[in-house]
Design a protein around this motif. Structure first.
Motif, mmCIF file in Angstrom:
data_model
loop_
_atom_site.group_PDB
_atom_site.id
_atom_site.type_symbol
_atom_site.label_atom_id
_atom_site.label_comp_id
_atom_site.label_asym_id
_atom_site.label_seq_id
_atom_site.Cartn_x
_atom_site.Cartn_y
_atom_site.Cartn_z
ATOM 1 N N LEU A 10 12.349 3.034 10.231
ATOM 2 C CA LEU A 10 11.047 3.694 10.279
ATOM 3 C C LEU A 10 11.084 4.943 9.410
ATOM 4 C CD1 LEU A 10 8.334 3.261 11.812
ATOM 5 C CD2 LEU A 10 9.132 4.965 13.450
ATOM 6 N N GLN A 11 10.148 5.030 8.467
ATOM 7 C CA GLN A 11 10.047 6.195 7.596
ATOM 8 C C GLN A 11 8.631 6.752 7.674
ATOM 9 O OE1 GLN A 11 12.089 5.672 3.620
ATOM 10 N NE2 GLN A 11 11.950 3.528 4.274
ATOM 11 N N PHE A 68 6.035 3.836 7.228
ATOM 12 C CA PHE A 68 6.593 2.583 6.724
ATOM 13 C C PHE A 68 7.571 2.022 7.745
ATOM 14 C CE2 PHE A 68 5.146 4.562 2.878
ATOM 15 C CZ PHE A 68 4.813 3.518 2.030
ATOM 16 N N LEU A 69 7.488 0.735 8.002
ATOM 17 C CA LEU A 69 8.476 0.016 8.797
ATOM 18 C C LEU A 69 9.185 -0.917 7.838
ATOM 19 C CD1 LEU A 69 9.699 -0.525 11.575
ATOM 20 C CD2 LEU A 69 7.990 -2.324 11.897
ATOM 21 N N GLY A 70 10.424 -0.595 7.523
ATOM 22 C CA GLY A 70 11.097 -1.296 6.440
ATOM 23 C C GLY A 70 10.371 -0.979 5.145
ATOM 24 N N GLY A 71 9.950 -2.000 4.418
ATOM 25 C CA GLY A 71 9.201 -1.783 3.188
ATOM 26 C C GLY A 71 7.704 -1.937 3.353
#
Length: 201
Positions: free
Chosen positions: A156-157, A180-183
């Motif tokens: 998670l970003q 973002f979750l992954g990409g």
């Protein structure tokens, strides 16, 4: 009903149980739903509202074919008193409402739509000209899609930013974030802060 997952046997089982309880039709893989087009490939899937934009531009036909590179000019600070009041604000309100829904798949217009929605109660000629700019931007970027790659990463970003006393009428700042979750971009928002920081006075 939309059923998702990666186990075809269990999905078939769920569908069979649902058919036993409800009158339903299996429409196959999701392709179009509420104005949102879904495209699936081996790399992932993408969502688009290209047809929605085409219909929007056709319905509210712009008088020219110009396009622009950005949905809003840099450093623009709109005020309620800018320009002359529109004699009939109905079209402005309808267009802003359409753009709010369009931002579901177009995070790149989230900021200008947020700004323009502040003036739906009493839009002016200046606000309308900035609204037309967003439409011209959409015309030039109509094929852009939001892509969700097939990735096993669950990292998670989150990214956030804020303006400083950006609103010229009340000196409130704007906050924005994207997650973002992954990409995959899974959440985004632009919002005016409810209070003025003492450092902004």
């Amino acid at each position: 009903m939309i059923i998702t997952g990666d186990d075809p046997e269990y999905i078939a089982f769920v569908k069979a149980r649902l058919r036993g309880q409800f009158l339903m039709t299996d429409l196959g893989p999701l392709r179009y739903f509420l104005g949102i087009e879904v495209f699936s490939t081996s790399d992932g899937f993408s969502i688009s509202q290209e047809k929605y934009i085409q219909d929007l531009l056709a319905r509210d036909a712009l008088t020219d074919e110009r396009t622009v590179e950005t949905p809003m000019e840099l450093h623009v600070k709109l005020r309620p008193t800018d320009g002359d009041p529109l004699p009939d604000p109905t079209r402005y309100r309808r267009l802003v409402g359409s753009l709010v829904y369009l931002a579901v798949t177009r995070p790149d217009i989230s900021y200008p739509v947020h700004i323009l929605s502040h003036f739906v109660s009493a839009p002016t000629s200046v606000h309308y000209s900035h609204l037309l700019r967003v439409l011209r931007y959409l015309r030039g970027t109509i094929t852009r899609r939001l892509f969700f790659p097939r990735s096993i990463s669950l990292q998670l970003q989150c990214y956030s930013d804020a303006t400083w006393a950006n609103d010229p009428t009340d000196r409130c700042s704007l906050s924005a974030y994207c997650v973002f979750l992954g990409g995959s971009l899974v959440a985004w928002k632009t919002k005016k802060q409810v209070a003025v920081s003492p450092f902004e006075c």
